[in-house]
Design a protein around this motif. Structure first.
Motif, PDB file in Angstrom:
ATOM      1  N   MET A 266      89.541  32.968  75.032  1.00 20.62           N
ATOM      2  CA  MET A 266      90.910  33.477  74.940  1.00 20.62           C
ATOM      3  C   MET A 266      91.676  32.500  74.057  1.00 20.62           C
ATOM      4  O   MET A 266      92.325  31.571  74.531  1.00 20.62           O
ATOM      5  N   GLN A 267      91.537  32.700  72.766  1.00 13.93           N
ATOM      6  CA  GLN A 267      92.138  31.803  71.786  1.00 13.93           C
ATOM      7  C   GLN A 267      93.567  32.207  71.507  1.00 13.93           C
ATOM      8  O   GLN A 267      93.835  33.268  70.952  1.00 13.93           O
ATOM      9  N   GLY A 268      94.513  31.386  71.934  1.00 19.59           N
ATOM     10  CA  GLY A 268      95.913  31.658  71.645  1.00 19.59           C
ATOM     11  C   GLY A 268      96.327  31.032  70.341  1.00 19.59           C
ATOM     12  O   GLY A 268      95.503  30.676  69.502  1.00 19.59           O
ATOM     13  N   ARG A 269      97.636  30.875  70.162  1.00 18.87           N
ATOM     14  CA  ARG A 269      98.123  30.275  68.929  1.00 18.87           C
ATOM     15  C   ARG A 269      97.850  28.784  68.883  1.00 18.87           C
ATOM     16  O   ARG A 269      97.728  28.198  67.816  1.00 18.87           O
ATOM     17  N   ARG A 270      97.783  28.168  70.068  1.00 15.88           N
ATOM     18  CA  ARG A 270      97.679  26.705  70.101  1.00 15.88           C
ATOM     19  C   ARG A 270      96.367  26.200  70.693  1.00 15.88           C
ATOM     20  O   ARG A 270      95.889  25.148  70.306  1.00 15.88           O
ATOM     21  N   GLU A 271      95.786  26.927  71.623  1.00 18.72           N
ATOM     22  CA  GLU A 271      94.595  26.427  72.300  1.00 18.72           C
ATOM     23  C   GLU A 271      93.835  27.574  72.945  1.00 18.72           C
ATOM     24  O   GLU A 271      94.300  28.711  72.980  1.00 18.72           O
ATOM     25  N   VAL A 272      92.654  27.251  73.461  1.00 15.97           N
ATOM     26  CA  VAL A 272      91.876  28.206  74.242  1.00 15.97           C
ATOM     27  C   VAL A 272      92.377  28.132  75.682  1.00 15.97           C
ATOM     28  O   VAL A 272      92.274  27.096  76.332  1.00 15.97           O
ATOM     29  N   VAL A 273      92.940  29.225  76.173  1.00 16.48           N
ATOM     30  CA  VAL A 273      93.527  29.224  77.515  1.00 16.48           C
ATOM     31  C   VAL A 273      92.556  29.694  78.574  1.00 16.48           C
ATOM     32  O   VAL A 273      92.840  29.595  79.771  1.00 16.48           O
ATOM     33  N   GLY A 274      91.395  30.201  78.173  1.00 13.59           N
ATOM     34  CA  GLY A 274      90.412  30.667  79.144  1.00 13.59           C
ATOM     35  C   GLY A 274      89.331  31.464  78.444  1.00 13.59           C
ATOM     36  O   GLY A 274      89.147  31.353  77.224  1.00 13.59           O
TER      37      GLY A 274
END
Length: 576
Positions: A266-274
């Motif tokens: 779960m790649q967001g804008r800043r990091e992988v959140v899950g």
């Protein structure tokens, strides 16, 4: 618990928990959701509990109708995030975490992350996808195959995902909704989202089992696979697990006979959140029938899962950011309130302390004149403490106006009688012009009296040091007969345009140490509880005009118009 939040209108900020099978919404105080918007019918609509959960919105033949998400409706089911427009008010329907987490039925407790120390991920990985592929595939769908192009042409899953993440702020609710959409597009047996907490631990969320699968069995998720996905920021499709000799060491997958699994970050804008994890199981007969080289999951499924996980990750980030922002704003507001209160109380206590010192010295020297002056100073500041407490209580407490026909002319005269002695002392000219059609205005006379008194008192303070100081008051009925007004004019220094909104904020005072900073906010709150408002127009060095605007009900309306303040007495300030 389901809830209605007023996001626009005179009741903006109010929240109503929905716990009854039938919830009425309208202007009358007997409604469970009572609004002060005069364009709302007395019983405008009902929310009726639906058999499968949630509520059904039913318009009760209201005069102005009801809009759901901008569309006129008579009856419709509600979804979390829907907006309901009635009159000048907009309400948002939202469902609490408990109601939307229910579909899991405790399945998150059946997710077990199995570890195999010092084990490398085997070559059972037959496909990979970069973490940013989820965003790229949305912008460049032409590179996909026919299967995925068909999916993207309808955009069923992705558009529904985008719609869900656009208005759902609760993370659990969001992921449950997205997981439902995943299972519509991917034929998985099991699926779950796993989010990283503040310590980096993975917490199972939104678990789903395909219909017909035993919901009592444990969902095994390989830590080897998950760690690889997070570390490499790379989605993977693991296939034909049981036939790969190098995979035998990863017992977690082999033991539970998982033939195929998709795991994407779960790649967001800043990091992988899950991660999003999906798996499917096949019997030997199914594998032989289908072909050893064919699986249920394809590279297209991998890309679609990555795209959905990317959307969900951005929404999770936004939700966490919003929560942090709300908490920060709440803490900042508390801090500002405490600081402002401390400032005002300190100023008041300085007056009390100075007065007490005068009393102490007077008693010691037996000086009756100084004793009287000191005691008056103590009494004056005691009154300021009383006013501050009353204003704080009025501002913080919801109050139902006691509506009754009120003569606004008489109310204004009573206000001027209260301040006439002070005005005479300071040689301030008071003017009053009675208006027509305002002898039976529906309002709370006590609340409106205090609001008008506050405005007149402020006007007296504003003109105190001005040459030829004047304050004028008038009550009139607007020509259409729908609104009554009390106008307070002064020829004071005026208020800069950029500060005209600031004066209605708590603890903002232009009087320095003389004001509590709550008079105008409390007055506006009182008037808005009636469905009206206080408006301000001001021009620097010319004066200010404050207007209390109150709605008229047809039963009390008088079609006659009102007069105006004579220009010879006080020229109204130019329109701002």
């Amino acid at each position: 618990m389901p809830r209605l939040i007023v996001i626009r209108g005179v009741d903006e900020g109010k929240q109503f928990d929905l716990s009854s099978p039938i919830v009425t919404v309208g202007r009358h105080s007997a409604n469970a959701v009572s609004l002060h918007d005069t364009q709302v019918s007395r019983r405008h609509l009902e929310l009726r509990a639906a058999a499968g959960g949630g509520y059904q919105l039913v318009d009760l033949g209201s005069g102005n109708g009801t809009l759901l998400n901008g569309q006129h409706i008579q009856s419709a089911p509600l979804r979390s995030g829907d907006t309901i427009t009635l009159g000048q008010s907009v309400l948002m329907y939202t469902v609490g975490r408990n109601e939307l987490a229910a579909p899991d039925n405790g399945l998150t407790e059946r997710v077990r992350l199995l570890s195999q120390p010092n084990q490398a991920l085997p070559s059972a990985i037959i496909r990979t996808v970069a973490a940013d592929a989820g965003s790229q595939i949305l912008s460049r769908p032409a590179a996909a195959t026919d299967w995925l192009r068909t999916r993207l042409a309808s955009l069923a899953a992705l558009y529904e995902t985008a719609e869900a993440v656009s208005h759902i702020l609760d993370v659990d609710q969001l992921l449950n909704t997205v997981m439902d959409l995943v299972f519509k597009s991917v034929e998985a047996d099991h699926g779950c989202f796993m989010l990283r907490d503040e310590d980096g631990n993975l917490i199972p969320k939104a678990v789903r089992y395909r219909e017909g699968i035993n919901r009592q069995e444990e969902l095994a998720v390989s830590r080897t696979v998950v760690d690889h996905v997070i570390k490499e920021k790379q989605g993977i499709l693991v296939s034909d697990v049981s036939s790969d000799d190098r995979f035998r060491g990863v017992e977690s997958l082999h033991k539970h006979n998982i033939r195929e699994a998709i795991c994407v970050p779960m790649q967001g804008r800043r990091e992988v959140v899950g991660v999003l994890f999906l798996d499917t199981q096949s019997t030997l007969k199914q594998v032989v029938t289908r072909g050893l080289d064919e699986g249920k999951f394809t590279n297209d499924h991998l890309h679609l899962a990555s795209a959905i996980a990317h959307q969900a990750a951005i929404a999770v980030e936004e939700s966490r950011y919003h929560e942090a922002l709300v908490n920060a704003e709440r803490l900042a507001a508390v801090g500002q309130t405490i600081a402002a209160m401390s400032h005002h109380i300190k100023n008041i206590m300085q007056g009390v302390r100075f007065g007490a010192d005068m009393v102490r010295s007077a008693l010691k020297d037996d000086d009756k004149e100084m004793l009287g002056k000191g005691w008056k100073l103590v009494e004056r500041n005691q009154n300021r403490i009383d006013e501050l407490i009353l204003d704080m209580l009025s501002y913080s407490k919801e109050r139902e106006p006691g509506i009754e026909p009120t003569d606004l002319n008489k109310l204004c005269e009573d206000v001027l009688d209260v301040v006439r002695g002070r005005a005479n002392e300071r040689k301030i000219t008071l003017g009053f012009h009675a208006g027509t059609g305002v002898s039976a205005v529906p309002c709370d006379p006590e609340g409106i009296h205090r609001a008008v008194l506050n405005l007149v008192t402020n006007a007296l303070d504003a003109v105190e040091d001005r040459p030829n100081p004047k304050v004028a008051v008038q009550a009139i009925l607007e020509p259409e007969g729908n609104w009554a007004k009390v106008i307070v004019l002064d020829n004071g220094p005026g208020i800069a345009e950029e500060k005209q909104d600031e004066i209605f904020k708590p603890f903002v005072s232009t009087k320095g140490s003389r004001g509590t900073g709550l008079g105008l906010p409390v007055s506006r709150k009182t008037v808005r509880e009636h469905g009206g408002d206080i408006l301000v127009q001001s021009v620097l060095e010319k004066g200010s005009k404050f207007t209390v605007r109150l709605p008229m009900k047809s039963a009390f309306a008088d079609p006659a118009g009102g007069s105006t303040i004579h220009a010879a007495f006080l020229p109204p300030p130019a329109e701002s």
